[in-house]
Design an enzyme around this catalytic site. Sequence first.
Site, PDB file in Angstrom:
ATOM      1  N   THR A  19       0.983  -1.360  -0.006  1.00  0.00           N
ATOM      2  CA  THR A  19       0.517  -0.348   0.193  1.00  0.00           C
ATOM      3  C   THR A  19       1.082   0.764  -0.417  1.00  0.00           C
ATOM      4  OG1 THR A  19      -1.719   1.044   0.799  1.00  0.00           O
ATOM      5  CG2 THR A  19      -0.174  -0.066   2.409  1.00  0.00           C
ATOM      6  N   HIS A  40       2.349 -11.645  14.304  1.00  0.00           N
ATOM      7  CA  HIS A  40       3.150 -11.947  15.188  1.00  0.00           C
ATOM      8  C   HIS A  40       2.701 -13.696  15.409  1.00  0.00           C
ATOM      9  CE1 HIS A  40       7.117 -11.740  17.174  1.00  0.00           C
ATOM     10  NE2 HIS A  40       6.647 -10.957  17.436  1.00  0.00           N
TER      11      HIS A  40
END
Length: 546
Positions: free
Chosen positions: A462, A519
């Site tokens: 993006t 994560h």
Amino acid sequence: MPTDVIMPQMGESIFEGTITKWLKKLGDTVQRDEPLFEISTDKVDAEIPSPASGVLSEVKIAEGNTVQINTVVGVIADADGQAPPAPAAKEPPSAAASSAPVAPPAPPASSAPAAPAGTAAPSLTDVIMPQMGESIFEGTITKWLKKPGDAVQQDEPLFEISTDKVDAEIPSPAAGVLAEIKVQAGTTVQINTVVAAISVGGAVGAAAAPAPIAQPAPAAAVPATTEADGETGETETGERVRSSPLVRKIAKENNLDLGKVPGTGSAGRITKEDILGHLAKGAPAAPAAKPAAPSPAPAAAKPAAPPPVASVGDELVPLTRMRSIIAQRMVDSKRTSAHVHTVFKIDMSRIVRLREKEKSKYEQRNGVKLTYMPFISRAVIATLRKMPIVNASMEGDAIRYHKNINLGIAVALDWGLIVPVIRQAEDKSFLGIARAIVDLAERARGKKLKPEEVGSGTFTITNPGIFGEQFGTPVINQPESAILGVGGLFKEPTVVTDESGSDSIAIRNIIRLTLGFDHRIIDGADAGKFMAELKKYLENWSEDIG
């Protein structure tokens, strides 16, 4: 005139369905969009609405039979039609049976405009809500591009729709005159719903009179779900409620008792809009099971946040369908992934010099402008091939390592945001990537994307830096595990070390790239290695740009 009831296609890869139950019997009156029969396929069980109002005059396929899509399974006669009820077939009609002549019921007066003497009477061609992807079962008409009485050519854009995956212009199925609009803009309907009629043939060019736009039916009469209608779930007390698989999934994720959600769909079924609206109002989650042993009294609950204060002159604007989808997906992503972000400064001076030198000749030679996005995209692809964990995704209690790199490029639209995907980006050259980026962006803004060009990405880029920001912390595009945010390109004083080890200050072209990663499957060390490798690739650019 009688209306055929067909076996619908409930998914791109589904070619047959089994009729499990007829909800009406021969001679029963049925309303348009009222549930008529139930089907079962490899992927969904669903109630199928009636395509017209009238009387169920014939059941061609009995319960328990499996037939191909588009097979005529029944007939709806006009309420005043003379068609006698025919017995239900015990088996799918054979070739011999289907070839026998059957006297049709006398047709009622046609609503099509009369043709002058000596010309053929015009016929009406239905315009239906198309299926824009395998998992899409409804669409919202956002805009009609023609009004009743307008001439329209075959394949000319007729109306715009919005679905969970794509916004698109839908072409006319025939040339003629738009005789009637049955579903107004802003209304969400199931696929295969007739939304308009085109008057075809005869003297339609001059004789067709505009038909009034049909008002949408009350919410209770129109089934509107994202997946299959008519499936049931249970409340905490065991009560059966009608809802779609998506509704039950949302309820499960939010620990919400469906019995507390008012349903506005047909027969009280709970639609996606119902449950999202209920959650938006701050609906409490279903209480957890009571422990066997008494527990200490809980601390007093914090008071709910007060609603925003309304002031004179405020304007309350409902969310568009796309805005609503984006909002839900952003919240879902934050709930799903353990978001962590790392930011790296990249010296783009080498690439800036190359671009300034080549951009004019590049555009003349290749017909596409030379921007920075292909450089970043190619660097990302090369780095993903070295570190496949960043191109992977979480799937239950396992990690799926994707064979291909399907690169999503976020495109800002005036009405929202969309992420078209360059499939198998690893097989494309620099020029191929450059052309794909321009092509997808142009077609996204023109609402020309195909459903398969949106979704199924493995990594997204993006570029909010075009608006001048230093860097951002983008939200991961589910079910991907990482997203790269591109910051603005700025000239900055930078400490430069020469070959002898001497330091000096120089003006460099600096960009900041942010990696947002999940994560749960990507460790901080792996994210750091990925970004260090990406930085190295860009700062030491040596690839042929074509």
